[in-house]
Design a protein around this motif. Structure first.
Motif, PDB file in Angstrom:
ATOM      1  N   ARG A   1     -28.708   1.994  -3.002  1.00 28.68           N
ATOM      2  CA  ARG A   1     -29.140   0.917  -2.197  1.00 28.68           C
ATOM      3  C   ARG A   1     -29.027   1.169  -0.588  1.00 28.68           C
ATOM      4  O   ARG A   1     -29.667   0.978   0.130  1.00 28.68           O
ATOM      5  N   ALA A   2     -28.111   2.247  -0.511  1.00 26.10           N
ATOM      6  CA  ALA A   2     -27.715   2.798   1.083  1.00 26.10           C
ATOM      7  C   ALA A   2     -28.868   3.154   1.610  1.00 26.10           C
ATOM      8  O   ALA A   2     -29.129   3.254   2.693  1.00 26.10           O
ATOM      9  N   THR A   3     -29.744   4.010   0.659  1.00 26.05           N
ATOM     10  CA  THR A   3     -31.040   4.680   1.109  1.00 26.05           C
ATOM     11  C   THR A   3     -31.935   3.753   1.507  1.00 26.05           C
ATOM     12  O   THR A   3     -32.557   3.903   2.635  1.00 26.05           O
ATOM     13  N   PHE A   4     -32.075   2.585   0.773  1.00 28.51           N
ATOM     14  CA  PHE A   4     -32.945   1.635   1.360  1.00 28.51           C
ATOM     15  C   PHE A   4     -32.493   1.117   2.660  1.00 28.51           C
ATOM     16  O   PHE A   4     -33.505   0.847   3.368  1.00 28.51           O
ATOM     17  N   VAL A   5     -31.094   0.882   2.673  1.00 27.83           N
ATOM     18  CA  VAL A   5     -30.758   0.268   3.902  1.00 27.83           C
ATOM     19  C   VAL A   5     -31.245   1.179   4.960  1.00 27.83           C
ATOM     20  O   VAL A   5     -31.600   0.699   6.305  1.00 27.83           O
ATOM     21  N   ALA A   6     -30.899   2.520   4.873  1.00 32.15           N
ATOM     22  CA  ALA A   6     -30.799   3.244   6.029  1.00 32.15           C
ATOM     23  C   ALA A   6     -32.474   3.635   6.228  1.00 32.15           C
ATOM     24  O   ALA A   6     -32.892   3.547   7.490  1.00 32.15           O
ATOM     25  N   ARG A   7     -33.302   3.379   5.388  1.00 33.42           N
ATOM     26  CA  ARG A   7     -34.841   3.436   5.365  1.00 33.42           C
ATOM     27  C   ARG A   7     -35.213   2.303   6.217  1.00 33.42           C
ATOM     28  O   ARG A   7     -36.239   2.310   7.187  1.00 33.42           O
ATOM     29  N   CYS A   8     -34.787   0.973   5.977  1.00 31.05           N
ATOM     30  CA  CYS A   8     -35.170  -0.105   6.612  1.00 31.05           C
ATOM     31  C   CYS A   8     -34.791   0.031   8.177  1.00 31.05           C
ATOM     32  O   CYS A   8     -35.453  -0.477   8.766  1.00 31.05           O
ATOM     33  N   ARG A   9     -33.702   0.507   8.643  1.00 25.66           N
ATOM     34  CA  ARG A   9     -33.210   0.541   9.898  1.00 25.66           C
ATOM     35  C   ARG A   9     -33.884   1.698  10.602  1.00 25.66           C
ATOM     36  O   ARG A   9     -34.373   1.385  11.857  1.00 25.66           O
ATOM     37  N   LYS A  10     -34.674   2.777   9.780  1.00 28.18           N
ATOM     38  CA  LYS A  10     -35.474   3.687  10.710  1.00 28.18           C
ATOM     39  C   LYS A  10     -36.951   3.179  10.778  1.00 28.18           C
ATOM     40  O   LYS A  10     -37.639   3.617  11.698  1.00 28.18           O
ATOM     41  N   ASP A  11     -37.470   2.462   9.636  1.00 24.18           N
ATOM     42  CA  ASP A  11     -38.875   2.275   9.798  1.00 24.18           C
ATOM     43  C   ASP A  11     -39.092   0.726   9.521  1.00 24.18           C
ATOM     44  O   ASP A  11     -38.619   0.209   8.387  1.00 24.18           O
ATOM     45  N   ALA A  12     -39.829   0.102  10.475  1.00 26.36           N
ATOM     46  CA  ALA A  12     -39.633  -1.550  10.530  1.00 26.36           C
ATOM     47  C   ALA A  12     -40.706  -1.713   9.334  1.00 26.36           C
ATOM     48  O   ALA A  12     -40.792  -3.032   8.875  1.00 26.36           O
TER      49      ALA A  12
END
Length: 191
Positions: free
Chosen positions: A95-106
């Motif tokens: 899930r941390a991967t999804f969180v990190a991706r959301c922070r990088k890519d709107a």
């Protein structure tokens, strides 16, 4: 076969498949659901034409090997979900991967919020709403511009309780409108 359909017939098929996949989502881990998905892939090519609906169906199960298998089948090139293919091998993304991706890519954040908001009142989409809620809240908690104190101060100063106070406080924190709407829906679902 799908490529030969008229636009209106294709739209009707998309609506029907989207409704079916939404109903199938709570049962995704059962073998009968896998057989149904296999039929839909062979007959209607949902891995090409309905990638968003399939992802909405399987995202709550991101920690399973079945999610990885579905992502391997989907055609995600030139979408905001293309980062899911090929980078994790056979291990499910955390899930941390999804969180990190959301922070990088709107775009990923917007799409995730739209998936979580689409039918939040339907009982079959609780897993989607829960997944979206957790990812958005983890993303907001990790964000330096949107702290809990700031949200609480905005809620107290406005004197409004519930979702309205939170959304107005988030408005001051300059979060995207879809995230505010997502959190507003999540607060309503929790209350």
């Amino acid at each position: 076969m799908r490529g030969l359909q008229t636009a209106e017939a294709d739209a009707k098929i998309d609506r029907t498949l989207g409704s079916f996949l939404q109903l199938l989502s709570p049962h995704f881990l059962h073998s009968a659901a896998h057989k149904a998905l296999e039929f839909l892939i062979r007959r209607f090519e949902i891995h090409k034409y309905n990638t968003d609906a399939v992802l909405a169906c399987v995202l709550p199960y991101h920690g399973t090997r079945w999610f990885v298998r579905m992502v391997q089948l989907l055609r995600l090139k030139e979408t905001c979900w293309s980062w899911l293919q090929g980078k994790h091998g056979m291990s499910p993304p955390a899930r941390a991967t999804f969180v990190a991706r959301c922070r990088k890519d709107a775009r990923v954040l917007k799409q995730l919020c739209l998936l979580g908001l689409s039918d939040a009142r339907e009982p079959c989409s609780r897993g989607r709403v829960a997944f979206t809620t957790v990812v958005v809240l983890e993303m907001l908690s990790a964000s330096p511009s949107c702290s809990e104190v700031r949200l609480a101060d905005g809620r107290r100063t406005q004197g409004k309780a519930g979702a309205e106070g939170w959304s107005e406080a988030m408005g001051r924190a300059r979060t995207p409108a879809c995230v505010r709407a997502c959190v507003r829906a999540c607060v309503r679902a929790c209350v």
